[in-house]
Design a protein around this motif. Structure first.
Motif, PDB file in Angstrom:
ATOM      1  N   GLU A 410       0.842  -1.210   0.000  1.00  0.00           N
ATOM      2  CA  GLU A 410       0.000   0.000   0.000  1.00  0.00           C
ATOM      3  C   GLU A 410       0.873   1.255   0.000  1.00  0.00           C
ATOM      4  O   GLU A 410       0.575   2.238  -0.675  1.00  0.00           O
ATOM      5  N   GLY A 411       1.952   1.187   0.758  1.00  0.00           N
ATOM      6  CA  GLY A 411       2.898   2.311   0.812  1.00  0.00           C
ATOM      7  C   GLY A 411       3.508   2.581  -0.553  1.00  0.00           C
ATOM      8  O   GLY A 411       3.599   3.733  -0.993  1.00  0.00           O
ATOM      9  N   ILE A 412       3.924   1.507  -1.242  1.00  0.00           N
ATOM     10  CA  ILE A 412       4.537   1.666  -2.568  1.00  0.00           C
ATOM     11  C   ILE A 412       3.523   2.273  -3.541  1.00  0.00           C
ATOM     12  O   ILE A 412       3.843   3.203  -4.290  1.00  0.00           O
ATOM     13  N   ALA A 413       2.289   1.750  -3.492  1.00  0.00           N
ATOM     14  CA  ALA A 413       1.248   2.264  -4.398  1.00  0.00           C
ATOM     15  C   ALA A 413       0.983   3.740  -4.109  1.00  0.00           C
ATOM     16  O   ALA A 413       0.897   4.566  -5.036  1.00  0.00           O
ATOM     17  N   TYR A 414       0.885   4.068  -2.826  1.00  0.00           N
ATOM     18  CA  TYR A 414       0.617   5.463  -2.426  1.00  0.00           C
ATOM     19  C   TYR A 414       1.750   6.383  -2.888  1.00  0.00           C
ATOM     20  O   TYR A 414       1.511   7.452  -3.459  1.00  0.00           O
ATOM     21  N   LEU A 415       2.986   5.931  -2.668  1.00  0.00           N
ATOM     22  CA  LEU A 415       4.139   6.754  -3.060  1.00  0.00           C
ATOM     23  C   LEU A 415       4.209   6.938  -4.577  1.00  0.00           C
ATOM     24  O   LEU A 415       4.526   8.022  -5.068  1.00  0.00           O
ATOM     25  N   ALA A 416       3.899   5.834  -5.305  1.00  0.00           N
ATOM     26  CA  ALA A 416       3.944   5.920  -6.777  1.00  0.00           C
ATOM     27  C   ALA A 416       2.921   6.943  -7.274  1.00  0.00           C
ATOM     28  O   ALA A 416       3.223   7.777  -8.144  1.00  0.00           O
ATOM     29  N   ILE A 417       1.704   6.878  -6.702  1.00  0.00           N
ATOM     30  CA  ILE A 417       0.654   7.828  -7.113  1.00  0.00           C
ATOM     31  C   ILE A 417       1.082   9.259  -6.754  1.00  0.00           C
ATOM     32  O   ILE A 417       0.980  10.181  -7.567  1.00  0.00           O
ATOM     33  N   LEU A 418       1.605   9.399  -5.544  1.00  0.00           N
ATOM     34  CA  LEU A 418       2.030  10.725  -5.075  1.00  0.00           C
ATOM     35  C   LEU A 418       3.150  11.280  -5.971  1.00  0.00           C
ATOM     36  O   LEU A 418       3.180  12.474  -6.303  1.00  0.00           O
ATOM     37  N   ASP A 419       4.067  10.407  -6.375  1.00  0.00           N
ATOM     38  CA  ASP A 419       5.170  10.824  -7.261  1.00  0.00           C
ATOM     39  C   ASP A 419       4.627  11.353  -8.593  1.00  0.00           C
ATOM     40  O   ASP A 419       5.072  12.380  -9.096  1.00  0.00           O
ATOM     41  N   ILE A 420       3.658  10.610  -9.134  1.00  0.00           N
ATOM     42  CA  ILE A 420       3.078  11.033 -10.419  1.00  0.00           C
ATOM     43  C   ILE A 420       2.395  12.392 -10.252  1.00  0.00           C
ATOM     44  O   ILE A 420       2.561  13.295 -11.076  1.00  0.00           O
ATOM     45  N   VAL A 421       1.644  12.521  -9.152  1.00  0.00           N
ATOM     46  CA  VAL A 421       0.950  13.795  -8.890  1.00  0.00           C
ATOM     47  C   VAL A 421       1.969  14.936  -8.769  1.00  0.00           C
ATOM     48  O   VAL A 421       1.789  16.017  -9.335  1.00  0.00           O
ATOM     49  N   MET A 422       3.057  14.660  -8.050  1.00  0.00           N
ATOM     50  CA  MET A 422       4.100  15.679  -7.859  1.00  0.00           C
ATOM     51  C   MET A 422       4.708  16.097  -9.195  1.00  0.00           C
ATOM     52  O   MET A 422       4.943  17.269  -9.455  1.00  0.00           O
ATOM     53  N   ILE A 423       4.969  15.096 -10.046  1.00  0.00           N
ATOM     54  CA  ILE A 423       5.551  15.404 -11.366  1.00  0.00           C
ATOM     55  C   ILE A 423       4.573  16.257 -12.174  1.00  0.00           C
ATOM     56  O   ILE A 423       4.957  17.251 -12.791  1.00  0.00           O
ATOM     57  N   LEU A 424       3.292  15.866 -12.125  1.00  0.00           N
ATOM     58  CA  LEU A 424       2.287  16.619 -12.899  1.00  0.00           C
ATOM     59  C   LEU A 424       2.193  18.068 -12.410  1.00  0.00           C
ATOM     60  O   LEU A 424       2.139  19.004 -13.208  1.00  0.00           O
ATOM     61  N   ILE A 425       2.182  18.226 -11.074  1.00  0.00           N
ATOM     62  CA  ILE A 425       2.107  19.594 -10.521  1.00  0.00           C
ATOM     63  C   ILE A 425       3.366  20.373 -10.919  1.00  0.00           C
ATOM     64  O   ILE A 425       3.298  21.535 -11.333  1.00  0.00           O
ATOM     65  N   THR A 426       4.522  19.716 -10.800  1.00  0.00           N
ATOM     66  CA  THR A 426       5.778  20.391 -11.145  1.00  0.00           C
ATOM     67  C   THR A 426       5.788  20.813 -12.612  1.00  0.00           C
ATOM     68  O   THR A 426       6.161  21.947 -12.934  1.00  0.00           O
ATOM     69  N   VAL A 427       5.359  19.892 -13.481  1.00  0.00           N
ATOM     70  CA  VAL A 427       5.335  20.222 -14.919  1.00  0.00           C
ATOM     71  C   VAL A 427       4.364  21.377 -15.172  1.00  0.00           C
ATOM     72  O   VAL A 427       4.655  22.294 -15.951  1.00  0.00           O
ATOM     73  N   LYS A 428       3.235  21.333 -14.476  1.00  0.00           N
ATOM     74  CA  LYS A 428       2.230  22.402 -14.627  1.00  0.00           C
ATOM     75  C   LYS A 428       2.865  23.751 -14.238  1.00  0.00           C
ATOM     76  O   LYS A 428       2.702  24.748 -14.949  1.00  0.00           O
ATOM     77  N   ILE A 429       3.596  23.743 -13.131  1.00  0.00           N
ATOM     78  CA  ILE A 429       4.247  24.984 -12.686  1.00  0.00           C
ATOM     79  C   ILE A 429       5.327  25.402 -13.684  1.00  0.00           C
ATOM     80  O   ILE A 429       5.454  26.577 -14.025  1.00  0.00           O
ATOM     81  N   TYR A 430       6.073  24.411 -14.180  1.00  0.00           N
ATOM     82  CA  TYR A 430       7.139  24.718 -15.147  1.00  0.00           C
ATOM     83  C   TYR A 430       6.563  25.253 -16.456  1.00  0.00           C
ATOM     84  O   TYR A 430       7.256  25.910 -17.216  1.00  0.00           O
ATOM     85  N   ASN A 431       5.323  24.899 -16.723  1.00  0.00           N
ATOM     86  CA  ASN A 431       4.700  25.399 -17.955  1.00  0.00           C
ATOM     87  C   ASN A 431       3.997  26.736 -17.739  1.00  0.00           C
ATOM     88  O   ASN A 431       3.468  27.312 -18.679  1.00  0.00           O
ATOM     89  N   SER A 432       3.964  27.185 -16.500  1.00  0.00           N
ATOM     90  CA  SER A 432       3.250  28.435 -16.218  1.00  0.00           C
ATOM     91  C   SER A 432       4.227  29.599 -16.071  1.00  0.00           C
ATOM     92  O   SER A 432       5.439  29.406 -16.013  1.00  0.00           O
ATOM     93  N   ASP A 433       3.666  30.788 -15.975  1.00  0.00           N
ATOM     94  CA  ASP A 433       4.491  31.988 -15.818  1.00  0.00           C
ATOM     95  C   ASP A 433       5.089  32.092 -14.414  1.00  0.00           C
ATOM     96  O   ASP A 433       6.086  32.789 -14.220  1.00  0.00           O
TER      97      ASP A 433
END
Lengths: 462, 243
Positions: A410-433
């Protein structure tokens, strides 16, 4: 050349400089040396101690005679027998020292103890013999020297207590012998119950000859060390990434990088990957170093440790791989958070203060797991701990050894999902002003900032 | 001559504040174009929008026929941007920095040629293998300009290219920019140094409070404002706009 490889290589070149590699090696060597030093220290602490005796009576005078065995005991023989049963040495007399300090002169007793290196001094009144024959309890005072703190600072009091108990046992036996006139009856009276074999259930399997305390003592090193290592890695790697972002912004290298013909996802992934690799290198090296330190610390202490592999409490190769995966995912998550925080930094100096949230998130589970385990937490505590991504590598080793694979999965699954979310948020910020202009230029934060400024102006006006 | 860059009613707002208010101008291929204006006029915001770093609130930017938003990836292949006071990665050597940047544009022999060309352009000699942290400001600027042009961009955008440099370094860099323009690279520079703009640029545009105040060749502007040099034009234009 693959752009991701290009960025990762550059980041690694910046992160793993000869200076950082040297510092990692120094830490490993330092912990290993500390472990060796601690091993010597723990052996020293478990070695027979020197004991001082203040007694104004006659040491060689018969104190009490066992009518059942016709054995006479002087204070000297009682003390030697008690010492022998504590340390199992053949020459107890060499470790028991008659002191010259006067009975009741605390200062003199303390000074003599310190001068001669006695761990404990027993101050026995001269009335001992008459008290024993008159059934009067004798008060024995003990003097200790507390010379240092730390785990070994309490050893002297343990020595005194055990020594005192043994003296009591010897004298009690003689007294009971004298009242019953039968040695076997005395032995039975003193110990009507005998401790048999200890049975402890581990992972559903009944294990013979081990107690939970012995298991705890053997696991203590890793239980304490794993959370500390994970915390150090998270804080260190997080700090490196945020500082790197601050530095990129200050030097405007980020502006240049973002105008290159590459996807922002590649920039983010490259930075994250390089920092995660560095974190893993740090992790493995620190783990090895701290394990050496821990082994050194516990190797000198006999009696409490047991061979955990006998009870199936051992990490096999697959367990280590899983632990590294959990650690890598947690580091990746920490880096994601740091990349997001780093996007809001303006310069290197500001970046340093941005590490506080990540440090807090790493320190909370560290303290929790140093003193308790997942099972002992209330439901709300478990929910909070599970939500903190850095908890998972801290508790993974225990869960892997005790077979709680579901929690690990469960921990691995949670971390994997959280990692993906973090990457998406980071990319979103990197694509913004926001990455270039900072939060102050955004609508929401702009309004917030103006609102505070207006309030400040109003307050100043008043 | 076709247009290398076309700005059409470009606007940029930060919250309620409008930093760029409907700017329109175009730059021909091979031209050196100067963007001038007082501090906070909106120059850097405009340059950042051109280089795809910021998204315009409205209006369009076309770089060599490519729409700056819809074809941002294509635009990034043909532009290069040199921000004001930009630095390079201090833990890398000059050669490592150029190799890192060239890796985004080419591979194989083309990559090697690009790095060799940049090393030559930087004129850093043996110091190319020293760490960037040991470079003087002039050396670092030469390295960055070499990086900016090594991929043969169609449009080079340079913000304050000689800011903080000594006379010799500034002169060398201006000569370098002229040489690039002769080779056909379109150059957009932003500067506070009016002498630099007047001597380098074929045409100049001035923005103030986010709006385009004037545009033309230095000679046309001097004549229009009855001024001896571009500095006087600048002052008259700013004062005029303020009245």
């Amino acid at each position: 050349m693959n752009h991701l490889v290009n960025i990762t290589k550059k980041e690694l070149r910046e992160l793993l400089t000869p200076g950082t590699i040297a510092s990692i090696l120094i830490v490993v060597i330092m912990f290993s040396a500390l472990g060796t030093a601690m091993s010597g220290e723990s052996e020293k602490e478990s070695a027979p101690k020197e004991i001082g005796i203040v007694y104004t009576g006659d040491f060689s005078e018969t104190l009490i005679t066992d009518s059942a065995t016709s054995t006479s005991y002087t204070l000297q023989t009682v003390l030697e027998a008690a010492y022998k049963s504590v340390y199992g040495v053949d020459n107890p007399a060499d470790h028991i020292h008659v002191m010259t300090a006067a009975y009741g002169d605390s200062k003199a007793i303390s000074d003599e103890c310190a001068a001669n290196g006695y761990s404990v001094a027993l101050v026995i009144p001269a009335e001992l013999k008459t008290n024993l024959s008159g059934n009067i309890r004798t008060t024995v005072n003990m003097y200790y020297t507390y010379s240092h703190g730390g785990i070994f600072g309490s050893v002297s009091s343990l020595t005194g207590t055990v020594f005192m108990n043994n003296i009591n046992t010897i004298i009690s036996k003689v007294l009971i012998d004298n009242s019953t006139g039968n040695e076997d009856k005395t032995a039975f009276s003193m110990s009507p119950l005998s401790a048999g074999t200890d049975y402890t259930t581990i992972n559903g399997q009944i294990c013979e000859g081990v107690t939970p305390y012995q298991i705890f003592s053997s696991l203590m090193g890793q239980s304490m060390i794993i959370p500390i290592i994970v915390m150090i890695i998270i804080v260190m790697v997080g700090s490196v990434v945020i500082s790197s972002m601050g530095s990129e912004k200050e030097n405007k290298t980020l502006e240049t990088l973002l105008t290159m013909p590459i996807k922002r996802t590649t920039v983010v992934s490259g930075k994250l990957l390089a920092a995660a690799i560095m974190g893993l290198v740090y992790g493995v090296c620190y783990l090895a170093g701290m394990m050496m330190y821990s082994n050194g610390l516990t190797s000198g202490l006999s009696g409490t440790s047991v061979d955990l592999s006998k009870y199936g409490l051992v990490m096999d190769t697959l367990d280590w791989v899983i632990l590294m995966v959990v650690l890598f995912l947690a580091i990746f998550c920490a880096l994601g958070i740091c990349m997001i925080l780093g996007a809001f930094t303006k310069n290197y100096k500001m970046a340093q203060t941005m590490t506080l949230p990540i440090s807090g998130l790493a320190i909370i589970p560290m303290f929790i797991f140093m003193f308790t385990s997942w099972e002992n937490l209330p439901a709300i505590g478990q929910a909070v701990v599970f939500a903190i991504p850095f908890s998972h590598p801290m508790m993974a080793m225990d869960n892997l050894m005790f077979g709680d694979m579901m929690l690990v999965a469960e921990g691995i699954a949670y971390l994997a999902i959280l990692d993906i979310v973090m990457i998406l948020i980071t990319v979103k910020i990197y694509n913004s002003d926001i990455l270039i202009t900072g939060l102050e230029q955004s609508k929401f934060f702009g309004r917030l900032s103006r609102m505070f400024k207006r309030k400040e102006e109003e307050n100043e006006y008043r | 001559m076709t247009d290398a860059l076309v700005l059409n009613d470009l606007r940029k707002s930060y919250g309620e504040r409008e930093a760029v208010k409907g700017i329109s101008f175009s730059i021909k291929e091979g031209e050196i174009f100067g963007l001038i204006g007082p501090n906070g006029a909106g120059k850097t915001t405009t340059l950042r929008m051109i280089c795809t770093l910021l998204t315009p609130t409205s209006g369009t930017i076309t770089v060599c026929g490519h729409d700056n938003i819809a074809e941002a990836a294509e635009v990034r292949k043909i532009i290069s941007y040199l921000p004001e006071d930009a630095g390079a990665y201090k833990d890398l050597t000059g050669r490592q920095y150029l190799k890192f940047m060239a890796g985004f544009f080419a591979s194989g022999q083309e990559f090697e040629d690009m790095v060799s060309k940049a090393i030559e352009l930087s004129k850093l000699g043996e110091r190319i293998d020293s760490k960037v942290s040991t470079y003087s400001k002039g050396m670092a600027r030469r390295l960055l300009i070499a990086r900016a042009v090594m991929a043969s961009p169609k449009l080079a955008v340079m913000d304050e290219i000689t800011s903080g440099l000594d006379v010799m370094s500034a002169y060398e860099i201006r000569e370098f920019v002229r040489e690039l323009a002769r080779e056909g690279v379109t150059i957009l520079i932003s500067s506070h140094n009016m002498y630099e703009v007047e001597s380098l640029c074929d045409r100049v545009a001035m923005i103030n409070h986010g709006s385009l105040v004037l545009t033309g060749t230095p000679a046309e502007l001097r004549e229009e404002y009855c001024a001896n040099n571009l500095e006087e034009v600048f002052i008259k234009a700013v004062r005029g706009a303020g009245q």
